[in-house]
Write an enzyme that holds these catalytic residues in place. Structure first.
Site, PDB file in Angstrom:
ATOM      1  N   HIS A 269       0.849  -1.192   0.000  1.00  0.00           N
ATOM      2  CA  HIS A 269       0.000   0.000   0.000  1.00  0.00           C
ATOM      3  C   HIS A 269       0.882   1.237   0.000  1.00  0.00           C
ATOM      4  O   HIS A 269       1.926   1.250   0.636  1.00  0.00           O
ATOM      5  CB  HIS A 269      -0.918   0.021   1.230  1.00  0.00           C
ATOM      6  CG  HIS A 269      -2.065   0.950   1.063  1.00  0.00           C
ATOM      7  ND1 HIS A 269      -1.973   2.286   1.358  1.00  0.00           N
ATOM      8  CD2 HIS A 269      -3.306   0.738   0.571  1.00  0.00           C
ATOM      9  CE1 HIS A 269      -3.126   2.857   1.069  1.00  0.00           C
ATOM     10  NE2 HIS A 269      -3.955   1.943   0.596  1.00  0.00           N
ATOM     11  N   ASP A 327      -7.955  -5.592   0.310  1.00  0.00           N
ATOM     12  CA  ASP A 327      -8.524  -6.424  -0.732  1.00  0.00           C
ATOM     13  C   ASP A 327      -7.915  -7.814  -0.824  1.00  0.00           C
ATOM     14  O   ASP A 327      -8.294  -8.606  -1.679  1.00  0.00           O
ATOM     15  CB  ASP A 327      -8.482  -5.683  -2.079  1.00  0.00           C
ATOM     16  CG  ASP A 327      -9.538  -4.594  -2.067  1.00  0.00           C
ATOM     17  OD1 ASP A 327     -10.621  -4.859  -1.520  1.00  0.00           O
ATOM     18  OD2 ASP A 327      -9.274  -3.481  -2.544  1.00  0.00           O
TER      19      ASP A 327
HETATM   20  N1  CMC Z   1       4.355  -7.443  -5.019  1.00  0.00           N
HETATM   21  C1  CMC Z   1       5.688  -7.379  -5.221  1.00  0.00           C
HETATM   22  N2  CMC Z   1       6.422  -6.270  -5.051  1.00  0.00           N
HETATM   23  C2  CMC Z   1       5.772  -5.159  -4.674  1.00  0.00           C
HETATM   24  C3  CMC Z   1       4.380  -5.136  -4.461  1.00  0.00           C
HETATM   25  C4  CMC Z   1       3.667  -6.337  -4.634  1.00  0.00           C
HETATM   26  N3  CMC Z   1       2.347  -6.374  -4.440  1.00  0.00           N
HETATM   27  N4  CMC Z   1       3.998  -3.897  -4.100  1.00  0.00           N
HETATM   28  C5  CMC Z   1       5.115  -3.144  -4.097  1.00  0.00           C
HETATM   29  N5  CMC Z   1       6.193  -3.908  -4.437  1.00  0.00           N
HETATM   30  C6  CMC Z   1       7.601  -3.480  -4.477  1.00  0.00           C
HETATM   31  C7  CMC Z   1       7.909  -2.649  -5.699  1.00  0.00           C
HETATM   32  O1  CMC Z   1       8.318  -3.444  -6.786  1.00  0.00           O
HETATM   33  C8  CMC Z   1       8.997  -1.744  -5.169  1.00  0.00           C
HETATM   34  O2  CMC Z   1      10.168  -2.500  -5.117  1.00  0.00           O
HETATM   35  P1  CMC Z   1      11.623  -1.757  -5.369  1.00  0.00           P
HETATM   36  O3  CMC Z   1      11.735  -0.729  -4.273  1.00  0.00           O
HETATM   37  O4  CMC Z   1      12.610  -2.861  -5.284  1.00  0.00           O
HETATM   38  O5  CMC Z   1      11.526  -1.132  -6.740  1.00  0.00           O
HETATM   39  C9  CMC Z   1       8.584  -1.492  -3.711  1.00  0.00           C
HETATM   40  O6  CMC Z   1       7.795  -2.639  -3.344  1.00  0.00           O
HETATM   41  C10 CMC Z   1       7.738  -0.236  -3.515  1.00  0.00           C
HETATM   42  O7  CMC Z   1       6.609  -0.336  -4.379  1.00  0.00           O
HETATM   43  P2  CMC Z   1       5.968   0.862  -5.174  1.00  0.00           P
HETATM   44  O8  CMC Z   1       5.461   0.363  -6.484  1.00  0.00           O
HETATM   45  O9  CMC Z   1       6.904   2.030  -5.179  1.00  0.00           O
HETATM   46  O10 CMC Z   1       4.745   1.225  -4.214  1.00  0.00           O
HETATM   47  P3  CMC Z   1       3.521   2.138  -4.572  1.00  0.00           P
HETATM   48  O11 CMC Z   1       3.188   2.878  -3.344  1.00  0.00           O
HETATM   49  O12 CMC Z   1       3.803   2.946  -5.795  1.00  0.00           O
HETATM   50  O13 CMC Z   1       2.375   1.087  -4.950  1.00  0.00           O
HETATM   51  C11 CMC Z   1       0.590  -0.448  -4.732  1.00  0.00           C
HETATM   52  C12 CMC Z   1       1.372   0.687  -4.067  1.00  0.00           C
HETATM   53  C13 CMC Z   1      -0.630  -0.773  -3.864  1.00  0.00           C
HETATM   54  C14 CMC Z   1       0.078  -0.017  -6.116  1.00  0.00           C
HETATM   55  C15 CMC Z   1       1.511  -1.683  -4.880  1.00  0.00           C
HETATM   56  O14 CMC Z   1       1.926  -2.121  -3.602  1.00  0.00           O
HETATM   57  C16 CMC Z   1       0.832  -2.847  -5.635  1.00  0.00           C
HETATM   58  O15 CMC Z   1       0.908  -2.882  -6.870  1.00  0.00           O
HETATM   59  N6  CMC Z   1       0.168  -3.776  -4.908  1.00  0.00           N
HETATM   60  C17 CMC Z   1      -0.600  -4.827  -5.559  1.00  0.00           C
HETATM   61  C18 CMC Z   1      -1.961  -4.308  -6.016  1.00  0.00           C
HETATM   62  C19 CMC Z   1      -2.922  -4.094  -4.870  1.00  0.00           C
HETATM   63  O16 CMC Z   1      -3.094  -4.948  -4.007  1.00  0.00           O
HETATM   64  N7  CMC Z   1      -3.606  -2.938  -4.877  1.00  0.00           N
HETATM   65  C20 CMC Z   1      -4.656  -2.619  -3.897  1.00  0.00           C
HETATM   66  C21 CMC Z   1      -4.281  -1.482  -2.993  1.00  0.00           C
HETATM   67  S1  CMC Z   1      -5.388  -1.379  -1.562  1.00  0.00           S
HETATM   68  C22 CMC Z   1      -6.964  -1.067  -2.213  1.00  0.00           C
HETATM   69  C23 CMC Z   1      -7.079   0.343  -2.705  1.00  0.00           C
HETATM   70  O17 CMC Z   1      -7.196   1.263  -1.870  1.00  0.00           O
HETATM   71  O18 CMC Z   1      -7.063   0.542  -3.900  1.00  0.00           O
END
Ligand code: CMC
Length: 393
Positions: A269, A327
């Site tokens: 998140h 979720d």
């Molecule tokens: N699986 C594997 N690696 C992950 C994941 C994941 N689900 N989420 C983040 N990472 C890694 C990412 O690759 C990055 O690694 P590095 O620092 O080595 O490059 C690090 O963790 C930080 O991630 P980020 O992409 O910078 O984080 P963000 O804040 O931009 O993204 C997120 C947040 C929710 C989009 C992401 O965690 C994700 O894609 N999660 C899976 C989808 C999901 O469950 N979404 C629902 C969110 S809750 C419901 C809502 O409110 O929408």
């Protein structure tokens, strides 16, 4: 020219002032109008939460009765709107239908353009909250080829949604209180979450003074993606793909592999870096609901638990503070109560409409509100001579 901050993904930008929702990502705290999400989820109905978010205070019993009545009286849709659904192919994703049909509501309520009138904004907000479950259920009925079921005013909000989804002219929907309560809690837990992608989309669309129904349609489109509201559907697809617990390590490796776009759905998140308080509540609901159904039909819970455990012990996820989000378990609950997978994000949209309209309404009270117009860092070609078509080879 000029100075501005380059902030891709707006990780450190506050786009507005808001008095609706407070999140402390480090402590895993979520409050609406000052009330903790746990207290709200355990003690409030969805219409009560809607009133709290939109009006700013918990309703008195008589205020809630009046609000409930207003929602009920706005729950039907114009008969002509129902003809829209017939234009979609039967395999259309319900979220695609939602984007189109909710946007089309703009054409049915020209009075909603009177956006600087508080009373009119309230009417639009109530119309949207009230009509979303009806539109959502019709999109499902269209897909399965069953006749539309009208709202039943004798039922509570979540019960009525299940009735519109599952009743047929041959058989009424027999309300299952455990299922209705679980759905109500899912709606409450998804009602608002400050400046997430879809809410920011609604605010940005509205900043140009667009019609509220068009703004909410924009929010629905933004919610659909698997990184946001589409995650609940994506979690179940992922669990299906994993199939059996022995394949979990393979998928954890895929999630860690930077050359593979696969991510662990329902994990991570932007704001919560310790735990998502909604996920804790959702896990509890999941246990309750699955205790009431034949668990041999829902092997996903066992698989999800094993996946969660293994991911939490993995250094990759620990180092990046990636925990299950709301979720991770909501799809399993929705499936257990009979909601088809492609409707999961639609249920999220029904709930989040409350947050969208509350924040849309709030944006009009913000004196600093201007049209949202971010800048960019230009990285293209410098100025150059134009070459006429016949001089290019
Ligand atoms: N699986 C594997 N690696 C992950 C994941 C994941 N689900 N989420 C983040 N990472 C890694 C990412 O690759 C990055 O690694 P590095 O620092 O080595 O490059 C690090 O963790 C930080 O991630 P980020 O992409 O910078 O984080 P963000 O804040 O931009 O993204 C997120 C947040 C929710 C989009 C992401 O965690 C994700 O894609 N999660 C899976 C989808 C999901 O469950 N979404 C629902 C969110 S809750 C419901 C809502 O409110 O929408």
């Amino acid at each position: 020219t000029g100075f501005f901050t380059h902030d891709p993904g707006f990780t450190s930008t506050s786009s507005c002032e808001s008095a609706i929702t407070f999140i402390d990502g480090e402590k895993g705290e979520l409050r609406h109008r000052g009330y903790a999400i746990k207290d709200i989820a355990e003690q409030s109905s969805f219409p009560e939460v809607a009133f709290l978010l939109i009006e700013g205070e918990l309703p008195t019993p008589s205020e809630l009765r009046a609000f409930d009545l207003a929602l009920k009286s706005e729950s039907m849709v114009h008969e002509k709107l129902i003809t829209f659904f017939q234009g979609f192919k039967s395999d259309a994703h319900p979220m695609a239908i939602m984007v189109g049909v909710v946007g089309a509501l703009s054409a049915f309520y020209p009075d909603s353009m009177n956006i600087f009138d508080h009373a009119q904004r309230r009417t639009s907000a109530i119309r949207l909250v009230a009509k979303m479950p009806t539109i959502a259920a019709i999109s499902y009925k269209t897909a399965v080829g069953e006749p539309v079921v009208y709202p039943d005013h004798s039922l509570a909000f979540a019960e009525n949604f299940l009735h519109m989804m599952f009743a047929t002219p041959c058989a009424p929907y027999k309300v299952n209180p455990v299922h209705a309560k679980a759905l109500e809690t899912i709606l409450v837990l998804h009602a608002d979450h400050e400046q997430n992608a879809s809410t920011s989309t609604v605010r940005i669309a509205s900043s140009s003074q667009a019609n509220p129904f068009a703004c909410i349609a924009a929010g629905i489109a933004s919610l659909w993606g698997p990184s946001h509201g589409g995650a609940n559907e994506a979690v179940l697809c992922m669990l299906d793909e994993i199939g059996t617990p022995d394949r979990i390590p393979l998928f954890l490796d895929k999630a860690k592999d930077k050359s593979d776009p696969f991510r662990l759905m329902g994990f991570g998140h932007r704001v919560y870096k310790n735990h998502d308080p909604r996920a804790t509540l959702m896990r509890g609901i999941c246990e309750q609901v699955l205790a009431s159904v034949d668990t041999s039909r829902t092997p996903e819970l066992e698989l999800a638990r094993a996946l969660e455990q293994q991911a939490l012990q993995d250094e990759y996820f620990a180092k990046r503070k990636l925990y299950p989000n709301v979720d991770f378990y909501s799809g399993i609950v929705l499936r257990a109560i009979g909601i088809p997978r492609n409707m999961f994000t639609v249920v999220f949209a029904v709930a989040r409409t409350v947050g969208w309209v509350a924040q849309w309404n709030e944006s009009f009270l913000d004196r600093e509100q201007r049209i949202s117009r971010p800048r960019q860092l230009y990285v293209g070609m410098p100025a150059r001579e134009f070459v006429p078509l016949d001089a290019r080879d």
